[in-house]
Design an enzyme around this catalytic site. Structure first.
Site, short mmCIF file in Angstrom:
data_model
loop_
_atom_site.label_atom_id
_atom_site.label_comp_id
_atom_site.label_asym_id
_atom_site.label_seq_id
_atom_site.Cartn_x
_atom_site.Cartn_y
_atom_site.Cartn_z
N GLY A 4 18.16 -35.39 -56.57
CA GLY A 4 17.59 -34.27 -57.32
C GLY A 4 17.33 -34.65 -58.77
O GLY A 4 17.63 -33.88 -59.68
N ASN A 78 23.53 -34.33 -56.67
CA ASN A 78 23.10 -33.27 -57.57
C ASN A 78 22.05 -32.34 -56.95
O ASN A 78 21.93 -31.19 -57.36
CB ASN A 78 22.54 -33.89 -58.85
CG ASN A 78 21.80 -32.88 -59.70
OD1 ASN A 78 22.39 -31.99 -60.29
ND2 ASN A 78 20.46 -33.01 -59.73
N SER A 130 29.53 -26.05 -58.91
CA SER A 130 29.09 -24.99 -59.82
C SER A 130 30.28 -24.08 -60.11
O SER A 130 31.26 -24.04 -59.34
CB SER A 130 27.97 -24.18 -59.16
OG SER A 130 27.68 -23.00 -59.88
N TYR A 144 24.16 -19.51 -51.94
CA TYR A 144 24.38 -20.49 -53.00
C TYR A 144 25.88 -20.64 -53.28
O TYR A 144 26.42 -21.75 -53.34
CB TYR A 144 23.64 -20.08 -54.27
CG TYR A 144 23.80 -21.06 -55.41
CD1 TYR A 144 23.09 -22.26 -55.42
CD2 TYR A 144 24.65 -20.78 -56.47
CE1 TYR A 144 23.23 -23.16 -56.45
CE2 TYR A 144 24.80 -21.68 -57.52
CZ TYR A 144 24.09 -22.86 -57.51
OH TYR A 144 24.24 -23.77 -58.54
N ALA A 146 28.36 -19.96 -51.28
CA ALA A 146 29.01 -20.58 -50.12
C ALA A 146 28.79 -22.09 -50.10
O ALA A 146 29.71 -22.87 -49.81
CB ALA A 146 28.48 -19.96 -48.82
#
Length: 238
Positions: A4, A78, A130, A144, A146
């Site tokens: 990414g 990432n 995150s 997101y 999860a």
């Protein structure tokens, strides 16, 4: 190898590794997006275009890196997508796409690099989770959150098994940062309101996360393993 890497965290991390003298494989899904990034980063970077949600593609990219560099020391997982779809609005396709991109791809890459890292008796795997993985997402949906929580579990499980081989596996947990993904999911007005509630009242910068990732990738971080390191301006406290 940084996944990414076209923008945001990935691009800043790739640039930081290049600045430190590393050869960096830049993973972006399509060649037309990978080439401009590599050109900007310079001769120490090389493109690794492909969809890392596919196991065969992952194996090919890892093999290409090893053939080019002779070894593979560092993997930064990432690549991620996010949307703010509310719980009852998330359809099956969106759920699977998020989980596959944010979690399954990381698993496939970790499995693919471990044999090389074992032969070297050295490896650093850094997973970009995150604040959502530690708590719940401010902007993203349940899928997101999860996926990022799952990435923390994957980090711990892999760290437990791989540490004896000289391979450390850690996660970083950024809060709200000044990235394209953040701005795609919130208006400037909402971000300003959110920032005022943070102990450090601003967004983080991708370069700040890149510095943390590079430290975890260094030999100096050899006794840090299975950790989930917060970088969020103190947001988790509130």
């Amino acid at each position: 190898m940084v996944t990414g890497a076209a923008r945001g965290f990935g691009r800043a991390t790739a640039a930081r590794f290049v600045a430190g003298g590393a050869q960096v494989g830049v993973n972006v899904r399509t060649p037309d997006r990978a080439e401009p990034v590599v050109k900007e980063l310079g001769a120490s970077a090389f493109p690794l275009a492909g969809d890392i949600r596919e196991a065969s593609t992952v194996r090919a990219l890892v093999n290409e890196t090893v053939e080019r560099c002779g070894r593979l020391d560092i993997l930064v997982n990432n690549a991620a997508i996010a949307s703010g779809s509310r719980f009852e609005e998330i359809n099956e396709a969106e759920w699977r796409d998020t989980i596959d991109t944010n979690l399954t791809a990381a698993f496939l890459l970790m499995q693919a690099v471990v044999p090389m890292m074992k032969r070297q008796s050295f490896g650093r795997i850094i997973n970009v989770s995150s604040l959502a993985g530690r708590s719940v997402s401010t902007l993203g949906g349940a899928h997101y959150t999860a996926s990022k929580a799952g990435l923390l579990g994957l980090t711990r499980a892999a760290a437990k098994e791989l540490g004896r081989y000289g391979i450390t596996v850690n996660a970083v947990c950024p809060g709200l940062f000044d990235t394209e993904l953040t701005h795609a999911n919130a208006t400037d007005e909402r971000l300003q309101t959110l920032m005022q509630s943070f102990p450090v009242p601003r967004l983080g910068t991708p370069e700040e996360l890149a510095e943390l990732i590079c430290f975890l990738a260094s030999e100096s971080a050899g006794y840090i393993n299975g950790a989930s390191i917060d970088i969020n301006g103190g947001t988790l406290m509130i």
